[in-house]
Design a protein around this motif. Structure first.
Motif, PDB file in Angstrom:
ATOM      1  N   GLU A 236       1.686   7.500  -0.410  1.00 49.41           N
ATOM      2  CA  GLU A 236       2.978   8.171   0.219  1.00 49.41           C
ATOM      3  C   GLU A 236       2.849   7.411   1.798  1.00 49.41           C
ATOM      4  N   TYR A 237       2.125   7.231   2.188  1.00 48.09           N
ATOM      5  CA  TYR A 237       1.856   6.712   3.547  1.00 48.09           C
ATOM      6  C   TYR A 237       2.156   5.358   3.473  1.00 48.09           C
ATOM      7  N   GLU A 238       1.896   4.599   2.462  1.00 46.96           N
ATOM      8  CA  GLU A 238       1.759   3.080   2.187  1.00 46.96           C
ATOM      9  C   GLU A 238       3.511   2.897   1.834  1.00 46.96           C
ATOM     10  N   VAL A 239       3.961   3.576   1.167  1.00 48.47           N
ATOM     11  CA  VAL A 239       5.361   3.664   0.647  1.00 48.47           C
ATOM     12  C   VAL A 239       6.355   3.674   2.092  1.00 48.47           C
ATOM     13  N   LYS A 240       5.843   4.589   2.979  1.00 42.97           N
ATOM     14  CA  LYS A 240       6.741   4.815   4.051  1.00 42.97           C
ATOM     15  C   LYS A 240       6.598   3.570   5.135  1.00 42.97           C
ATOM     16  N   ARG A 241       5.442   3.088   5.371  1.00 40.90           N
ATOM     17  CA  ARG A 241       4.908   1.763   5.849  1.00 40.90           C
ATOM     18  C   ARG A 241       5.650   0.765   5.649  1.00 40.90           C
ATOM     19  N   GLU A 251       8.054  -8.604   7.372  1.00 42.38           N
ATOM     20  CA  GLU A 251       7.527  -8.870   6.116  1.00 42.38           C
ATOM     21  C   GLU A 251       6.207  -8.256   6.049  1.00 42.38           C
ATOM     22  N   ILE A 252       5.548  -7.819   4.549  1.00 36.79           N
ATOM     23  CA  ILE A 252       4.708  -7.322   4.413  1.00 36.79           C
ATOM     24  C   ILE A 252       3.403  -8.215   4.010  1.00 36.79           C
ATOM     25  N   ARG A 253       2.360  -8.238   5.105  1.00 35.72           N
ATOM     26  CA  ARG A 253       1.306  -9.048   4.764  1.00 35.72           C
ATOM     27  C   ARG A 253       0.369  -8.752   3.660  1.00 35.72           C
ATOM     28  N   GLN A 254       0.228  -9.557   2.582  1.00 34.88           N
ATOM     29  CA  GLN A 254      -0.551  -9.421   1.357  1.00 34.88           C
ATOM     30  C   GLN A 254      -2.177  -9.211   1.808  1.00 34.88           C
ATOM     31  N   GLU A 255      -2.557  -7.984   1.669  1.00 36.30           N
ATOM     32  CA  GLU A 255      -3.813  -7.639   2.353  1.00 36.30           C
ATOM     33  C   GLU A 255      -4.517  -6.447   1.610  1.00 36.30           C
ATOM     34  N   THR A 256      -5.752  -6.368   1.806  1.00 35.90           N
ATOM     35  CA  THR A 256      -6.375  -5.044   1.480  1.00 35.90           C
ATOM     36  C   THR A 256      -6.472  -3.981   2.494  1.00 35.90           C
ATOM     37  N   ARG A 257      -5.872  -2.901   2.284  1.00 31.78           N
ATOM     38  CA  ARG A 257      -6.006  -1.703   3.283  1.00 31.78           C
ATOM     39  C   ARG A 257      -6.934  -0.742   2.978  1.00 31.78           C
ATOM     40  N   HIS A 258      -7.486  -0.022   3.811  1.00 31.07           N
ATOM     41  CA  HIS A 258      -8.478   0.979   3.477  1.00 31.07           C
ATOM     42  C   HIS A 258      -8.150   2.288   4.171  1.00 31.07           C
ATOM     43  N   TRP A 259      -8.039   3.239   3.121  1.00 30.19           N
ATOM     44  CA  TRP A 259      -7.417   4.621   3.196  1.00 30.19           C
ATOM     45  C   TRP A 259      -8.283   5.502   4.468  1.00 30.19           C
ATOM     46  N   GLU A 263      -7.685  10.471   9.366  1.00 30.08           N
ATOM     47  CA  GLU A 263      -6.590  10.052  10.314  1.00 30.08           C
ATOM     48  C   GLU A 263      -5.179  10.268   9.491  1.00 30.08           C
ATOM     49  N   GLY A 264      -5.203  10.137   8.061  1.00 25.61           N
ATOM     50  CA  GLY A 264      -3.976  10.238   7.048  1.00 25.61           C
ATOM     51  C   GLY A 264      -3.329   8.898   7.398  1.00 25.61           C
ATOM     52  N   LYS A 265      -4.025   7.599   7.537  1.00 23.27           N
ATOM     53  CA  LYS A 265      -3.372   6.513   7.320  1.00 23.27           C
ATOM     54  C   LYS A 265      -4.224   5.332   6.708  1.00 23.27           C
ATOM     55  N   THR A 266      -3.420   4.395   6.022  1.00 22.06           N
ATOM     56  CA  THR A 266      -3.981   3.169   5.961  1.00 22.06           C
ATOM     57  C   THR A 266      -4.250   2.040   6.912  1.00 22.06           C
TER      58      THR A 266
END
Lengths: 488, 96
Positions: A236-241, A251-259, A263-266
């Protein structure tokens, strides 16, 4: 016109297979709480000259999942080496499958929270080995700041089945439902305990946005979601971001994000920017893996009832509600217990009710499962037969049930121990009880007799006490009649 | 197919091997010699050879039984660095 977005999610679920030994060596898979590096050998330590030998049980468990998902079980497959340099891999490569996964294709269908049917295509499911565990001895246990890391290879080589979905999932809630269904499936098959918190089921998500103006946002991989709730929250966080960035023309960077659950964020993972270059090649230590047709038929023949099959059977055969059926189908043990109860003569709905409210309550309270639950399904059935025959009130039956569970005894001794007799409390037995109650409540009795109970509240009160004393085993009309005679 | 300096440096980086500039040129040559051998092998007509998956040699299945390996202390003792029951390795990449 305002932009609209479409969420596209694909999931990779790693399931630890419930084998006793590792995928390619005979070391124990029991690593939780084990002394570090106690379940290791030359194979899982990656010593030169050691050779992997595949665990047949792990292959069988993978095939079971494939059959359940309607995949094509590929009878001739092979293992590849996936090369990357990281200390959690003793060999600097992970043995995995590449061009020929053991299970190809398939589909998983389920209902979403609103009851709408959702269907997700499965790309593949392949066997691979788990990595070791890194321990980072910095103050807060995180990587940053540590000058060195510690490695425990107890988990190295534990069999994993990686189940990859097509990007068919359209919302975080559906991603959660899909994961719930996979978990329910592997538990029901006995393929894995499916516990996300302890890491026996791990989910990585690929998520992107399709914009109504024709743009496609890059795909972002999210890791470190250790519960169904954090999976849904992270997505849900990622959809909003992603929608915010794309909405502002970015533009969205193609990357790996850590949840980060706290903090409730990636957050982007640093150091992973270097494109993966795994240089897969067939593992020369492992000749082709062949699942003979007879073996495949043998596995198909012993497949247990699948959760969704159990669910629809419980509805059609026993008349359970959809919700009840879903609760039962969560575990094969619960379904078996219900079946056992009904086979022993219990009314299906009553049995379902009792198991759901009483049995599951006890299991929860005592933190045990049905395997260690002392009350046999047939014992519960004989108790329920008394309730059905009008011989025992529900209240009395619950008392007896508690004693049966507490003392691990059969119906008869439990009834004696709880002072309950089958059949109505009536005649002189009922009169004795009524007289005792009346004697203990003189004030109320006086009030009724002198006409100070116009609404009959005190009579109801006395009636309630008598019913309670008989554990609901008296006939209400008889009690009313008796009181009327006594209170003149 | 031939490789150049760029590929050699990339492979060295993936394997975490330090390669100084002087070595790179020699390695490019070695790599290309090896690749040249494979190019030659490619010339062999293998159309009549069965696929590797049809090979008579198949991977055996092991029974799912646990066997404890008794020499884990020795393995730990041979590690370049250890910390009690753990292998100790240099610091891993930093998190953001």
């Amino acid at each position: 016109m305002a932009l609209t977005f479409q969420t596209v999610i694909g999931l990779e679920i790693h399931v630890q297979l419930a084998t006793k030994s590792k995928l390619f060596c005979a070391c124990s898979t029991d690593y939780i709480g084990a002394r570090p590096n106690s379940n290791v050998c030359p194979v899982c330590l990656g010593q030169p000259g050691s050779l992997p030998v595949v665990n047949g049980r792990a292959v069988e468990l993978a095939v079971m999942v494939g059959l359940a998902l309607g995949s094509t079980v590929q009878q001739a497959t092979r293992f590849h080496r996936k090369n990357y340099f990281y200390p959690d891999l003793s060999k600097d490569y992970q043995i995995s499958q590449y061009d020929l996964p053991i299970c190809a294709g398939g589909r998983l269908s389920f209902r979403d929270d609103d009851g709408v049917e959702v269907s997700v295509a499965i790309t593949r499911a392949h066997l691979e080995e788990d990595a070791g565990k890194l321990v980072h001895p910095s103050a807060d246990g995180r990587l940053a700041g540590a000058r060195y890391s510690l490695v425990d290879y107890n988990r190295s080589g534990v069999p994993l089945l990686e189940i990859v979905s097509e990007p068919d999932i359209t919302s975080p809630a559906h991603a959660r439902r899909y994961t719930e269904e996979i978990r329910r499936l592997v538990r029901c098959l006995g393929v894995s305990d499916g516990d996300m918190e302890s890491g026996s089921l791990r989910v990585d998500a690929n998520i992107s946005q399709k914009v109504s103006d024709g743009r496609w946002g890059s795909r972002v991989e999210i890791k470190n979601m250790n519960s169904l709730r954090s999976l849904e929250r992270a997505l849900e966080y990622e959809v909003k971001r992603q929608r915010k960035v794309l909405g502002e023309g970015g533009e969205i960077r193609q990357e790996t994000r850590h949840w980060d659950d706290g903090e409730g964020k990636t957050r982007p993972m640093r150091g992973k920017e270097e494109a993966h270059d795994y240089r897969y090649f067939p593992d020369p230590d492992l000749p082709p893996l062949i699942v003979e047709s007879d073996r495949l038929k043998g596995i198909a023949a012993v497949m247990p009832e699948l959760p969704w099959q159990a669910e629809s059977r419980l509805v059609s055969a026993y008349g359970l509600s959809d919700d009840d059926a879903k609760i039962f189908a969560e575990s094969a043990d619960t379904v078996a217990y219900l079946d056992g109860c009904i086979r022993a003569g219990a009314d299906p709905k009553r049995a379902a009710n009792w198991i759901r409210t009483e049995v599951l309550r006890v299991l929860n309270e005592q933190k045990i499962d049905l395997a260690t639950f002392t009350l046999e399904a047939s014992d519960l059935a004989s108790l329920l037969a008394l309730v059905d025959g009008g011989k025992l009130s529900t209240t009395a039956a619950k008392d007896v049930f508690d004693v049966m569970v507490r003392d691990g005894v059969a119906l008869e001794p439990a009834m004696t121990a709880s002072g309950v007799t089958a059949g109505l409390v009536e005649g002189s037995q009922l009169e004795d009880i009524a007289d005792k109650i009346l004697a203990e409540n003189e004030e109320a009795v006086e009030a009724v007799r002198s006409g100070r109970d116009p609404k009959g509240k005190k009579v109801k009160f006395l009636q309630g006490l008598i019913m309670r004393e008989t554990r609901g085993q008296a006939d209400v009309a008889q009690v009313e009649d008796l009181l009327r005679r006594r209170l003149i | 197919m031939a490789v150049g300096e760029k590929e050699v440096r990339h492979v060295a980086q993936l394997a975490r091997l330090e390669v100084d500039d002087g070595e790179v040129a020699a390695l490019v040559e070695h790599f290309n010699t090896i690749l040249g051998h494979f190019e030659r092998l490619k010339e062999v007509d293998t159309s009549s050879v069965a696929d590797v998956l049809d090979n008579a040699v198949v991977t055996p299945w092991r029974d799912d039984e646990v066997r404890i390996w008794e020499n884990r202390d020795e393995a730990l003792a041979q590690a370049p660095d250890r910390d009690g029951d753990y292998f100790r390795v240099p610091q891993i990449l930093e998190e953001a």
